[in-house]
Design a protein around this motif. Structure first.
Motif, PDB file in Angstrom:
ATOM      1  N   LEU A 265       0.830  -1.204   0.000  1.00  0.00           N
ATOM      2  CA  LEU A 265       0.000   0.000   0.000  1.00  0.00           C
ATOM      3  C   LEU A 265       0.865   1.254   0.000  1.00  0.00           C
ATOM      4  O   LEU A 265       0.568   2.218  -0.714  1.00  0.00           O
ATOM      5  N   LEU A 266       1.916   1.255   0.794  1.00  0.00           N
ATOM      6  CA  LEU A 266       2.812   2.408   0.825  1.00  0.00           C
ATOM      7  C   LEU A 266       3.425   2.663  -0.550  1.00  0.00           C
ATOM      8  O   LEU A 266       3.479   3.798  -1.031  1.00  0.00           O
ATOM      9  N   LYS A 267       3.887   1.588  -1.212  1.00  0.00           N
ATOM     10  CA  LYS A 267       4.483   1.727  -2.542  1.00  0.00           C
ATOM     11  C   LYS A 267       3.454   2.218  -3.559  1.00  0.00           C
ATOM     12  O   LYS A 267       3.741   3.082  -4.390  1.00  0.00           O
ATOM     13  N   ASP A 268       2.245   1.652  -3.490  1.00  0.00           N
ATOM     14  CA  ASP A 268       1.208   2.019  -4.453  1.00  0.00           C
ATOM     15  C   ASP A 268       0.801   3.477  -4.276  1.00  0.00           C
ATOM     16  O   ASP A 268       0.631   4.215  -5.262  1.00  0.00           O
ATOM     17  N   LEU A 269       0.613   3.917  -3.035  1.00  0.00           N
ATOM     18  CA  LEU A 269       0.226   5.301  -2.788  1.00  0.00           C
ATOM     19  C   LEU A 269       1.298   6.272  -3.275  1.00  0.00           C
ATOM     20  O   LEU A 269       0.988   7.309  -3.865  1.00  0.00           O
ATOM     21  N   GLN A 270       2.556   5.935  -3.042  1.00  0.00           N
ATOM     22  CA  GLN A 270       3.643   6.803  -3.507  1.00  0.00           C
ATOM     23  C   GLN A 270       3.742   6.800  -5.030  1.00  0.00           C
ATOM     24  O   GLN A 270       4.013   7.833  -5.647  1.00  0.00           O
ATOM     25  N   ALA A 271       3.495   5.640  -5.635  1.00  0.00           N
ATOM     26  CA  ALA A 271       3.547   5.551  -7.096  1.00  0.00           C
ATOM     27  C   ALA A 271       2.460   6.384  -7.752  1.00  0.00           C
ATOM     28  O   ALA A 271       2.587   6.782  -8.912  1.00  0.00           O
ATOM     29  N   HIS A 272       1.377   6.650  -7.000  1.00  0.00           N
ATOM     30  CA  HIS A 272       0.271   7.433  -7.556  1.00  0.00           C
ATOM     31  C   HIS A 272       0.221   8.846  -6.989  1.00  0.00           C
ATOM     32  O   HIS A 272      -0.846   9.469  -6.915  1.00  0.00           O
ATOM     33  N   GLY A 273       1.392   9.349  -6.548  1.00  0.00           N
ATOM     34  CA  GLY A 273       1.508  10.770  -6.250  1.00  0.00           C
ATOM     35  C   GLY A 273       1.466  11.177  -4.799  1.00  0.00           C
ATOM     36  O   GLY A 273       1.616  12.374  -4.493  1.00  0.00           O
TER      37      GLY A 273
END
Length: 317
Positions: A265-273
Motif C-alpha cells: 500500500l505504501l508503494k502504491d500510494l507513492q507511485a500514484h503521487g
C-alpha cells in the motif's frame, strides 16, 4: 402505507419521526432489518435501532462519494451489507443492557483475551490489556456526567471482532507511548512528529483505489484467508482445522500477509503521487482495520474460491 423521507438520508430526522423514518427507509424494509439484527433479543428498542442505522449511514455516507446523492436503493443496500446482529449487540451494550453484555462476554471474551495476548506478546500483559478494554467498553469513563462506551461508535461495516482487535492494538500502542514517555529522554526524543491531519476526500478516494489494487493482486487463497479471519471473524483454530494445518502456520501466514499488504500500500500510494509521510499517516491504523478506515466493499475484493493448495504448501510456510 410504507413511507420514507424525501431527503437524501443525511439530514436529521424530526424528534417525532418513526424508527423507519430516522433510518430513511420504508417501514417494511425497517422491519426486515430489525428481524435480521435480532435487536429485540438485545433489549434494543426500535427507535434505538433506527438511530443506530441512521448514525452508521451518516458516518459512512452510505458508501457513496460526497458529490453523489444517496438514493433509497443505495441506502437500503448499505444497511443490508452491515453486520446487523453485531451492530445491535454493540449498541445495546453501549446503552448498558445486561442481556446484551452477557451475550457479548459469551461471544467475545475468550477471543478478545487471545487477541490481546497476541498483540501484547505475553499472557499476563494480554490479560491486563483485555481487562482494561472491558472496563472502557463497559463505559466506566464519564463525559459530562454520562457513561460513555466506545461501542457506541461501532458502525457495523466491518466485523465487531475486527473492530475490537483494532481498538486493542491502538490501546497497546497508547500504553507503550505512555511507558516510553516515562523513560529517560535522549536528544532525539524531543523532536515530536507533526500531528496527522484528517484525510481529504481526494485522499480517501486514492486510498480506496490503492486498497483495491493491492488486495486484487493477492493470490486467491490469501484473499480467502484474510476474509475469513478479518471479516468473518473466524479464529485461528477454526482456520487451522479448515485448512488442515497448525494454528501457528495460519498465524504466521496472516502476520506475513498484513505486513506485505502494508508495504504494498505504501508503494502504491507513492507511485500514484502521495508523499511517503502522507501515506504513512493515512496507514497509521492497524492494517487489519482496513474495512473500517476505507470506504470500500472489501468482501467483493476478497471473495474467492476455497484454497485447495494452501494445505499442500503448509510445509513451506
Amino acid at each position: 402505507m410504507d413511507s420514507a423521507p424525501a431527503q437524501d438520508g443525511l439530514g436529521e430526522a424530526p424528534p417525532s419521526a418513526s424508527p423507519a423514518e430516522r433510518a430513511g427507509i420504508p417501514a417494511s424494509a425497517f422491519a426486515e432489518l430489525w428481524t435480521l439484527a435480532e435487536a429485540g433479543a438485545c433489549e434494543l428498542s426500535e427507535v434505538e435501532f433506527g438511530l443506530a442505522l441512521a448514525a452508521s449511514g451518516a458516518r459512512c455516507r452510505f458508501g457513496v462519494p460526497p458529490a453523489e446523492t444517496v438514493s433509497p436503493d443505495r441506502r437500503m443496500a448499505f444497511y443490508r451489507a452491515l453486520h446487523l446482529k453485531e451492530l445491535a449487540l454493540a449498541q445495546a451494550c453501549a446503552l448498558g443492557r445486561d442481556i446484551a453484555w452477557r451475550r457479548f462476554l459469551e461471544s467475545y471474551r475468550s477471543a478478545l483475551t487471545q487477541a490481546a495476548t497476541g498483540i501484547a506478546g505475553s499472557s499476563a500483559l494480554g490479560e491486563d490489556l483485555a481487562g482494561a478494554l472491558y472496563a472502557e467498553l463497559y463505559g466506566l469513563k464519564e463525559r459530562n456526567g454520562e457513561r460513555h462506551s466506545p461501542l457506541a461508535g461501532y458502525s457495523g461495516r466491518g466485523s465487531l471482532m475486527g473492530w475490537l482487535r483494532a481498538i486493542l492494538a491502538q490501546r497497546h500502542v497508547d500504553r507503550h507511548r505512555r511507558t516510553h514517555r516515562e523513560s529517560p529522554l535522549g536528544d532525539a526524543d524531543f523532536a515530536a512528529p507533526p500531528a496527522a491531519t484528517p484525510a481529504s476526500p481526494a485522499e480517501l478516494t486514492q486510498l480506496n483505489q490503492s486498497v483495491g489494487r493491492t488486495l486484487g493482486r493477492l493470490q486467491a487463497e490469501d484473499r480467502l484467508l484474510l476474509a475469513s479471519y478479518f471479516l468473518d471473524g473466524r479464529t485461528l483454530l477454526e482456520l487451522a482445522r479448515l485448512l488442515r494445518v497448525h494454528e501457528a502456520t495460519v498465524s504466521r501466514r496472516l502476520k506475513r500477509l498484513t505486513g506485505e499488504i502494508r508495504k504494498s500500500l505504501l508503494k502504491d500510494l507513492q507511485a500514484h503521487g502521495m508523499s511517503r509521510r502522507a501515506a504513512e499517516e493515512r496507514l497509521g491504523a492497524d492494517p487489519r482495520d482496513l474495512d473500517l478506515n476505507f470506504d470500500l466493499n472489501l468482501r467483493n475484493i476478497l471473495q474467492t474460491s476455497p484454497p485447495t493448495a494452501f494445505s499442500q504448501q503448509a510445509g513451506k510456510t
